[in-house]
Design an enzyme around this catalytic site. Structure first.
Site, PDB file in Angstrom:
ATOM      1  N   VAL A 147       0.836  -1.201   0.000  1.00 31.52           N
ATOM      2  CA  VAL A 147       0.000   0.000   0.000  1.00 31.52           C
ATOM      3  C   VAL A 147       0.872   1.252   0.000  1.00 31.52           C
ATOM      4  O   VAL A 147       0.637   2.198  -0.756  1.00 31.52           O
ATOM      5  CB  VAL A 147      -0.955  -0.002   1.209  1.00 31.52           C
ATOM      6  N   TYR A 148       1.896   1.261   0.839  1.00 29.07           N
ATOM      7  CA  TYR A 148       2.809   2.398   0.884  1.00 29.07           C
ATOM      8  C   TYR A 148       3.446   2.624  -0.483  1.00 29.07           C
ATOM      9  O   TYR A 148       3.485   3.754  -0.986  1.00 29.07           O
ATOM     10  CB  TYR A 148       3.891   2.139   1.927  1.00 29.07           C
ATOM     11  N   ALA A 149       3.930   1.543  -1.102  1.00 31.39           N
ATOM     12  CA  ALA A 149       4.564   1.664  -2.416  1.00 31.39           C
ATOM     13  C   ALA A 149       3.588   2.197  -3.452  1.00 31.39           C
ATOM     14  O   ALA A 149       3.950   3.016  -4.307  1.00 31.39           O
ATOM     15  CB  ALA A 149       5.118   0.309  -2.857  1.00 31.39           C
ATOM     16  N   THR A 151       1.050   4.201  -2.944  1.00 31.52           N
ATOM     17  CA  THR A 151       0.827   5.639  -2.754  1.00 31.52           C
ATOM     18  C   THR A 151       1.996   6.451  -3.274  1.00 31.52           C
ATOM     19  O   THR A 151       1.806   7.520  -3.862  1.00 31.52           O
ATOM     20  CB  THR A 151       0.586   5.978  -1.271  1.00 31.52           C
TER      21      THR A 151
END
Length: 266
Positions: A147-149, A151
């Site tokens: 998810v971080y990647a 975003t």
């Protein structure tokens, strides 16, 4: 000729980490600096330390960005805006709490979009520089941080697309995206206990926040849109993303290496 002393610089998420170090350098350059953070006490302490103006603001809330822009305009013409606020939660995507997924998307992506909109309105008359802090993870897959990647990949594409829109509109604003590898910040250290953070520790050493801040401020001196540090890691990530059948097994080995460093406390 406009100088730093004639303009205001805004830095979001600046109570600590990259934001604090970027703000420190902008103050040293002579900007009147307005820093924001969700933690009102922390932003007040940092503002006092740096000689900046502090303001509590939530990057997820468009109205807060508008309030920040208005407060900055009271200090003088805005010439620099840095969207630095971000959060990271490690974990397999199907196991992460819904609130962690939502938080990362709202802060890391929507916060940058809302901040950029406010920045363009604040700087469209006189021009200026808009800097969005992305991540090395913007360039390719990062198992354990999906998810971080996602975003950060969106932030990178948003920034380059935004520059195209600014050019077409003939607005004198330069957009920049900085994509640093994992650094020795609370953002990373707070997730170190999770095995899914292993990829963050797969480089030889974590970057120093000061080095990232130096690279960030250097972008403001030119027209370069994207910079990644270190460059060689960006190339490897792009290859892994372009050919995942070959790249993902390599990343699995890097993750195993990073997990050993994570456990050892690197």
């Amino acid at each position: 000729m406009t100088t730093a002393r004639d303009t205001v610089a805004v830095v979001t998420g600046a109570a600590r980490g990259f934001g604090r170090e970027i703000a420190r350098r902008l103050v040293a350059r002579g900007h009147r600096v307005l820093i924001t953070d969700l933690d009102a006490d922390a932003v007040a302490v940092t503002a006092g330390e740096l000689g900046a103006t502090g303001m509590r603001a939530d990057a997820r809330v468009p109205a807060d960005h508008a309030d920040v822009a208005a407060a900055a305009a009271e200090l003088g013409p805005v010439g620099v805006w840095v969207n630095n606020a971000g959060v990271l939660r490690a974990g397999r995507v199907w196991e992460q709490p819904e609130q962690d997924v939502t938080l990362q998307v709202e802060v890391n992506l929507l916060g940058v979009v809302h901040g950029s909109r406010a920045a363009v309105e604040a700087m469209r008359g006189r021009g200026g520089h808009l800097l969005n802090i992305a991540s090395m993870s913007a360039h390719g897959p990062v198992p354990g941080l999906a998810v971080y990647a996602a975003t950060k990949a969106a932030v990178l594409n948003f920034t380059t697309s935004l520059q195209g829109e600014l050019d077409l509109a003939r607005l004198p604003i330069r957009a920049h995206a900085l994509c640093p590898d994992a650094a020795d910040t609370a953002l990373v250290r707070d997730e170190q206990a999770s095995p899914d953070s292993a990829m963050l520790f797969s480089q030889r050493t974590l970057l120093a926040p000061a080095a990232v801040a130096d690279a960030a401020v250097a972008l403001l001196d030119g027209r370069r849109v994207v910079r990644s540090i270190p460059t060689y890691r960006a190339g490897a990530m792009r290859i892994a993303g372009a050919v995942p059948r070959l790249g993902l097994p390599v990343l699995a080995r890097l993750r195993a290496h990073g997990d050993r460093r994570r456990v050892a406390g690197s």
